[in-house]
Design a protein around this motif. Structure first.
Motif, PDB file in Angstrom:
ATOM      1  N   ALA A   1      -9.973  16.645  -5.137  1.00 43.50           N
ATOM      2  CA  ALA A   1      -9.681  16.823  -3.709  1.00 43.50           C
ATOM      3  C   ALA A   1     -10.384  15.747  -2.884  1.00 43.50           C
ATOM      4  CB  ALA A   1     -10.112  18.211  -3.255  1.00 43.50           C
ATOM      5  N   ALA A   2     -11.600  15.433  -3.247  1.00 43.38           N
ATOM      6  CA  ALA A   2     -12.337  14.390  -2.530  1.00 43.38           C
ATOM      7  C   ALA A   2     -11.685  13.028  -2.720  1.00 43.38           C
ATOM      8  CB  ALA A   2     -13.786  14.349  -3.009  1.00 43.38           C
ATOM      9  N   GLU A   3     -11.198  12.771  -3.933  1.00 46.48           N
ATOM     10  CA  GLU A   3     -10.531  11.496  -4.195  1.00 46.48           C
ATOM     11  C   GLU A   3      -9.220  11.401  -3.426  1.00 46.48           C
ATOM     12  OE1 GLU A   3     -10.170  11.200  -8.428  1.00 46.48           O
ATOM     13  OE2 GLU A   3     -12.276  10.650  -8.685  1.00 46.48           O
ATOM     14  N   ARG A   4      -8.480  12.519  -3.372  1.00 47.58           N
ATOM     15  CA  ARG A   4      -7.230  12.521  -2.605  1.00 47.58           C
ATOM     16  C   ARG A   4      -7.512  12.300  -1.130  1.00 47.58           C
ATOM     17  NH1 ARG A   4      -5.467  17.764  -4.773  1.00 47.58           N
ATOM     18  NH2 ARG A   4      -5.233  17.323  -6.965  1.00 47.58           N
ATOM     19  N   GLY A   5      -8.574  12.915  -0.645  1.00 44.36           N
ATOM     20  CA  GLY A   5      -8.953  12.752   0.757  1.00 44.36           C
ATOM     21  C   GLY A   5      -9.325  11.323   1.076  1.00 44.36           C
ATOM     22  N   SER A   6     -10.053  10.674   0.186  1.00 45.27           N
ATOM     23  CA  SER A   6     -10.438   9.279   0.422  1.00 45.27           C
ATOM     24  C   SER A   6      -9.241   8.357   0.248  1.00 45.27           C
ATOM     25  CB  SER A   6     -11.581   8.861  -0.508  1.00 45.27           C
ATOM     26  OG  SER A   6     -11.158   8.854  -1.858  1.00 45.27           O
ATOM     27  N   ASP A   7      -8.302   8.691  -0.657  1.00 43.95           N
ATOM     28  CA  ASP A   7      -7.082   7.891  -0.817  1.00 43.95           C
ATOM     29  C   ASP A   7      -6.216   8.010   0.427  1.00 43.95           C
ATOM     30  OD1 ASP A   7      -7.832   7.119  -3.313  1.00 43.95           O
ATOM     31  OD2 ASP A   7      -6.513   8.509  -4.400  1.00 43.95           O
ATOM     32  N   GLY A   8      -6.139   9.196   1.000  1.00 38.42           N
ATOM     33  CA  GLY A   8      -5.353   9.413   2.215  1.00 38.42           C
ATOM     34  C   GLY A   8      -5.900   8.606   3.374  1.00 38.42           C
ATOM     35  N   GLU A   9      -7.232   8.531   3.479  1.00 40.50           N
ATOM     36  CA  GLU A   9      -7.850   7.733   4.540  1.00 40.50           C
ATOM     37  C   GLU A   9      -7.560   6.266   4.332  1.00 40.50           C
ATOM     38  OE1 GLU A   9     -11.971   8.659   4.595  1.00 40.50           O
ATOM     39  OE2 GLU A   9     -11.638  10.765   5.079  1.00 40.50           O
ATOM     40  N   ASP A  10      -7.649   5.806   3.086  1.00 40.96           N
ATOM     41  CA  ASP A  10      -7.388   4.400   2.786  1.00 40.96           C
ATOM     42  C   ASP A  10      -5.939   4.048   3.084  1.00 40.96           C
ATOM     43  OD1 ASP A  10      -9.985   4.128   1.968  1.00 40.96           O
ATOM     44  OD2 ASP A  10      -9.538   4.224  -0.185  1.00 40.96           O
ATOM     45  N   SER A  11      -5.019   4.924   2.672  1.00 41.53           N
ATOM     46  CA  SER A  11      -3.608   4.609   2.866  1.00 41.53           C
ATOM     47  C   SER A  11      -3.251   4.651   4.344  1.00 41.53           C
ATOM     48  CB  SER A  11      -2.718   5.555   2.057  1.00 41.53           C
ATOM     49  OG  SER A  11      -2.892   6.889   2.507  1.00 41.53           O
ATOM     50  N   SER A  12      -3.845   5.598   5.107  1.00 39.06           N
ATOM     51  CA  SER A  12      -3.535   5.653   6.543  1.00 39.06           C
ATOM     52  C   SER A  12      -4.097   4.431   7.253  1.00 39.06           C
ATOM     53  CB  SER A  12      -4.070   6.939   7.166  1.00 39.06           C
ATOM     54  OG  SER A  12      -5.477   6.967   7.119  1.00 39.06           O
ATOM     55  N   SER A  13      -5.270   3.975   6.860  1.00 42.13           N
ATOM     56  CA  SER A  13      -5.823   2.782   7.493  1.00 42.13           C
ATOM     57  C   SER A  13      -5.030   1.544   7.082  1.00 42.13           C
ATOM     58  CB  SER A  13      -7.303   2.603   7.153  1.00 42.13           C
ATOM     59  OG  SER A  13      -7.479   2.423   5.766  1.00 42.13           O
ATOM     60  N   GLU A  14      -4.512   1.538   5.855  1.00 38.16           N
ATOM     61  CA  GLU A  14      -3.666   0.437   5.424  1.00 38.16           C
ATOM     62  C   GLU A  14      -2.360   0.434   6.212  1.00 38.16           C
ATOM     63  OE1 GLU A  14      -3.056   0.670   1.217  1.00 38.16           O
ATOM     64  OE2 GLU A  14      -5.173   0.416   0.763  1.00 38.16           O
ATOM     65  N   GLU A  15      -1.797   1.642   6.425  1.00 39.27           N
ATOM     66  CA  GLU A  15      -0.557   1.739   7.191  1.00 39.27           C
ATOM     67  C   GLU A  15      -0.780   1.273   8.615  1.00 39.27           C
ATOM     68  OE1 GLU A  15       0.640   5.800   6.864  1.00 39.27           O
ATOM     69  OE2 GLU A  15       1.077   5.654   4.728  1.00 39.27           O
ATOM     70  N   GLU A  16      -1.916   1.665   9.197  1.00 37.56           N
ATOM     71  CA  GLU A  16      -2.221   1.262  10.563  1.00 37.56           C
ATOM     72  C   GLU A  16      -2.347  -0.247  10.652  1.00 37.56           C
ATOM     73  OE1 GLU A  16      -5.735   3.309  11.710  1.00 37.56           O
ATOM     74  OE2 GLU A  16      -4.778   5.273  11.672  1.00 37.56           O
ATOM     75  N   SER A  17      -3.050  -0.850   9.691  1.00 36.50           N
ATOM     76  CA  SER A  17      -3.241  -2.296   9.751  1.00 36.50           C
ATOM     77  C   SER A  17      -1.925  -3.035   9.506  1.00 36.50           C
ATOM     78  CB  SER A  17      -4.313  -2.750   8.758  1.00 36.50           C
ATOM     79  OG  SER A  17      -3.900  -2.488   7.438  1.00 36.50           O
ATOM     80  N   SER A  18      -1.072  -2.505   8.624  1.00 33.78           N
ATOM     81  CA  SER A  18       0.204  -3.166   8.365  1.00 33.78           C
ATOM     82  C   SER A  18       1.134  -3.013   9.566  1.00 33.78           C
ATOM     83  CB  SER A  18       0.858  -2.629   7.089  1.00 33.78           C
ATOM     84  OG  SER A  18       1.202  -1.275   7.237  1.00 33.78           O
ATOM     85  N   SER A  19       1.088  -1.851  10.255  1.00 30.80           N
ATOM     86  CA  SER A  19       1.935  -1.670  11.435  1.00 30.80           C
ATOM     87  C   SER A  19       1.446  -2.561  12.566  1.00 30.80           C
ATOM     88  CB  SER A  19       1.973  -0.203  11.863  1.00 30.80           C
ATOM     89  OG  SER A  19       0.704   0.217  12.290  1.00 30.80           O
ATOM     90  N   GLU A  20       0.115  -2.751  12.671  1.00 29.86           N
ATOM     91  CA  GLU A  20      -0.416  -3.648  13.691  1.00 29.86           C
ATOM     92  C   GLU A  20       0.026  -5.083  13.421  1.00 29.86           C
ATOM     93  OE1 GLU A  20      -4.622  -3.151  13.698  1.00 29.86           O
ATOM     94  OE2 GLU A  20      -4.525  -1.125  14.553  1.00 29.86           O
ATOM     95  N   GLU A  21      -0.004  -5.466  12.135  1.00 29.33           N
ATOM     96  CA  GLU A  21       0.419  -6.821  11.780  1.00 29.33           C
ATOM     97  C   GLU A  21       1.898  -7.024  12.088  1.00 29.33           C
ATOM     98  OE1 GLU A  21      -0.512  -7.453   7.667  1.00 29.33           O
ATOM     99  OE2 GLU A  21      -2.663  -7.285   8.001  1.00 29.33           O
ATOM    100  N   SER A  22       2.722  -6.030  11.762  1.00 28.85           N
ATOM    101  CA  SER A  22       4.154  -6.181  12.014  1.00 28.85           C
ATOM    102  C   SER A  22       4.424  -6.202  13.513  1.00 28.85           C
ATOM    103  CB  SER A  22       4.958  -5.075  11.326  1.00 28.85           C
ATOM    104  OG  SER A  22       4.614  -3.820  11.874  1.00 28.85           O
TER     105      SER A  22
END
Length: 136
Positions: free
Chosen positions: A103-124
């Motif tokens: 559960a902790a790993e999923r939680g940290s993966d979710g944070e990483d993926s959301s921050s990646e999505e945010e940075s990719s949307s900002e770049e686009s």
């Protein structure tokens, strides 16, 4: 005092202790005296650990792994043995630990993926705005 405690002859085989000592890459020569002393020291260490473990049994008849593990994990002088004698846990406890870890790993993966999505949307968005400004 018990005569076995004061005897100078070690109970552990000195030849075996000598072989173990020589197995270290840092050791070239081992004297007979040092092998005898290390055999006696190992014997006294084992006696001390088992006596402390026996006190964990509440004067029972049987010394178990869990008693030795309790001693190792409750006394700081045995820290070096904690990896060798881990606390005994049930399968249910293990499953709970693993579920929390996943559960902790999923939680940290979710944070990483959301921050990646945010940075990719900002770049686009920034690339779209630069494209729009170039068109005008």
């Amino acid at each position: 005092m018990d005569s076995k405690l004061t005897s100078t002859k070690p109970v552990l085989p000195v030849g075996r202790v000598n072989t173990i000592m020589k197995s270290s890459s840092d050791v070239e020569i081992v004297s007979k005296e040092s092998s005898v002393i290390m055999s006696k020291a190992a014997e006294l260490f084992i006696r001390s650990l088992t006596q402390e473990g026996y006190s964990e049994t509440n004067q029972g008849r049987k010394l178990d792994y869990k008693h030795l593990s309790n001693v190792v994990h409750s006394d700081e002088k045995y820290n070096f043995l904690r990896d060798i004698l881990p606390k005994k846990i049930t399968v249910l406890e293990f499953k709970k630990i693993m579920a929390k870890k996943e559960a902790a790993e999923r939680g940290s993966d979710g944070e990483d993926s959301s921050s990646e999505e945010e940075s990719s949307s900002e770049e686009s968005n920034s690339s779209k705005s630069s494209d729009d400004s170039q068109k005008h």
